[in-house]
Design a protein around this motif. Structure first.
Motif, PDB file in Angstrom:
ATOM      1  N   GLU A 133       1.261  -4.277  -7.861  1.00 21.71           N
ATOM      2  CA  GLU A 133       1.340  -3.679  -9.189  1.00 21.71           C
ATOM      3  C   GLU A 133       2.196  -4.556 -10.101  1.00 21.71           C
ATOM      4  O   GLU A 133       3.245  -5.063  -9.706  1.00 21.71           O
ATOM      5  N   LYS A 158      10.075   4.105   3.508  1.00 23.12           N
ATOM      6  CA  LYS A 158      11.001   5.160   3.067  1.00 23.12           C
ATOM      7  C   LYS A 158      11.616   5.865   4.263  1.00 23.12           C
ATOM      8  O   LYS A 158      12.798   6.235   4.244  1.00 23.12           O
ATOM      9  N   ASN A 202       5.660  -1.935  -4.897  1.00 26.11           N
ATOM     10  CA  ASN A 202       4.323  -2.378  -4.525  1.00 26.11           C
ATOM     11  C   ASN A 202       4.034  -3.677  -5.275  1.00 26.11           C
ATOM     12  O   ASN A 202       3.846  -3.675  -6.484  1.00 26.11           O
ATOM     13  N   TRP A 254       6.758  -5.030 -11.056  1.00 23.78           N
ATOM     14  CA  TRP A 254       7.701  -4.657  -9.993  1.00 23.78           C
ATOM     15  C   TRP A 254       8.994  -5.464 -10.075  1.00 23.78           C
ATOM     16  O   TRP A 254      10.070  -4.963  -9.730  1.00 23.78           O
ATOM     17  N   SER A 304       0.835  -1.206   0.000  1.00 20.78           N
ATOM     18  CA  SER A 304       0.000   0.000   0.000  1.00 20.78           C
ATOM     19  C   SER A 304       0.867   1.250   0.000  1.00 20.78           C
ATOM     20  O   SER A 304       2.070   1.201   0.291  1.00 20.78           O
ATOM     21  N   THR A 305       0.234   2.374  -0.305  1.00 20.31           N
ATOM     22  CA  THR A 305       0.933   3.665  -0.303  1.00 20.31           C
ATOM     23  C   THR A 305       1.408   4.024   1.099  1.00 20.31           C
ATOM     24  O   THR A 305       2.522   4.531   1.283  1.00 20.31           O
ATOM     25  N   ALA A 306       0.564   3.769   2.101  1.00 22.81           N
ATOM     26  CA  ALA A 306       0.947   4.080   3.485  1.00 22.81           C
ATOM     27  C   ALA A 306       2.183   3.288   3.897  1.00 22.81           C
ATOM     28  O   ALA A 306       3.099   3.827   4.541  1.00 22.81           O
ATOM     29  N   LYS A 307       2.225   2.016   3.529  1.00 23.32           N
ATOM     30  CA  LYS A 307       3.384   1.192   3.863  1.00 23.32           C
ATOM     31  C   LYS A 307       4.620   1.639   3.091  1.00 23.32           C
ATOM     32  O   LYS A 307       5.740   1.598   3.607  1.00 23.32           O
ATOM     33  N   ALA A 308       4.415   2.112   1.851  1.00 25.80           N
ATOM     34  CA  ALA A 308       5.535   2.619   1.057  1.00 25.80           C
ATOM     35  C   ALA A 308       6.159   3.839   1.728  1.00 25.80           C
ATOM     36  O   ALA A 308       7.393   3.955   1.822  1.00 25.80           O
ATOM     37  N   GLU A 309       5.319   4.727   2.217  1.00 20.99           N
ATOM     38  CA  GLU A 309       5.835   5.921   2.896  1.00 20.99           C
ATOM     39  C   GLU A 309       6.562   5.550   4.178  1.00 20.99           C
ATOM     40  O   GLU A 309       7.592   6.140   4.518  1.00 20.99           O
TER      41      GLU A 309
END
Length: 331
Positions: free
Chosen positions: A199, A187, A196, A202, A179-184
């Motif tokens: 998607e 980082k 991700n 990858w 997810s985007t939250a986990k990606a942030e």
């Protein structure tokens, strides 16, 4: 004392808040710890679903991670005193009682000292995942500066510690998230490449990051098909470390063709096989990791806490995959 009893495999609702006698010291090298917090790990939910390693010893108390205050010491214990604040990983597999309780009896050689500024919740969340990530990357893979490593599920309990340990060894880190939250989140931990896995493409992005060669080390924290996927993404003469048993679809021919070194990490082996020297080693590396936490080189993320009586909710939350880092019970 209050404790969570596990009588039979099943959904989270099988975990019962019960009143049982306080445990007693049985060996001269044990201590009694009044628990303040307990970590919740995937191994707990798996044991709850399928049964413990020792079904003949039911009911059991789950929970491998704990932190609290020593209230009693055995006659041969010299390095610990009543009042010492400690953390540990011991029990919870069905033989020795675990940490979903107000008290636990612990071998003194399994303890690490908790620094005063570190909360009991953080301390209880630290042991299992830190020992696991350390053994995988440092003991098995012997990760070197400048190497590139792929860490699966980087936002999870083991994964978020593994990213930081890899960066502390000056390696470059790629990690998968959902997810985007986990990606942030990953980082902020220093991940160099965030992928991700929901998607398409990858894998190609990872190979492009390595100039088409593949990574030096692949760390599989998921198992099953992910293991085979990792084999394909590691370069020839590279290393794959996994926490789980590879599935039947594993392409062992490809692993052999690439001359890969395959390693397994099960940090519970010392507990299962009563290997005291290995338990001492794990406590020592945990103590070193605590120093890094105290010095802000290593961060333990606690996604959410639950009271002891809400352990079923904690298990459901963990199984949902929503959280970042670890989950803990406050006792």
């Amino acid at each position: 004392m209050k404790a969570i009893l596990f009588r039979q495999p099943g959904p989270a609702s099988v975990l019962e808040l019960s009143e049982i006698p306080r445990p007693q010291l049985e060996n001269p090298d044990e201590v009694l710890v009044k628990l303040k917090a307990a970590g919740v790990n995937p191994i707990d939910t798996k044991l709850r679903q399928r049964g413990t390693f020792y079904p003949e010893l039911m009911p059991a108390i789950l929970g491998c991670d704990g932190a609290g205050v020593i209230t009693e010491v055995g006659s041969e214990v010299t390095q610990w005193c009543v009042g010492d604040e400690v953390l540990f990983c011991q029990g919870g597999l069905g033989k020795r009682s675990g940490t979903y309780a107000e008290y636990a009896v612990v071998f003194s050689h399994c303890l690490a000292r908790k620094p005063q500024p570190l909360s009991f919740t953080q301390a209880a969340a630290l042991p299992l995942v830190t020992i696991t990530a350390w053994e995988a990357l440092y003991d098995r893979a012997q990760l070197q500066p400048g190497q590139r490593v792929l860490i699966h599920a980087g936002a999870g309990g083991v994964g978020h510690i593994a990213i930081q340990l890899a960066k502390l060894s000056r390696a470059e880190v790629a990690t998968t998230v959902s997810s985007t939250a986990k990606a942030e989140f990953v980082k902020t931990l220093g991940a160099d490449l965030v992928l991700n896995y929901r998607e398409t493409g990858w894998q190609g992005e990872l190979l492009a990051w390595t100039g088409g060669e593949g990574v030096d080390v692949g760390f599989d924290t998921v198992g099953g098909a992910t293991f085979s996927e990792t084999v394909a993404l590691v370069k020839p003469y590279g290393q794959v470390v996994t926490l789980l048993e590879p599935g039947p679809e594993t392409n062992w021919k490809l692993a052999r063709r690439k001359n890969l070194q395959i390693s397994f990490t099960l940090m519970l082996t010392p507990e299962l096989d009563n290997l005291k020297s290995a338990q001492v080693h794990q406590a020592q590396l945990l103590q070193q990791a605590i120093g890094w936490v105290f010095s802000d080189y290593l961060h333990i993320e606690v996604a959410k806490t639950f009271p002891l009586g809400a352990v079923a909710d904690a298990h459901q939350f963990l199984e949902s995959g929503q959280g970042l880092g670890k989950i803990a019970l406050v006792i």
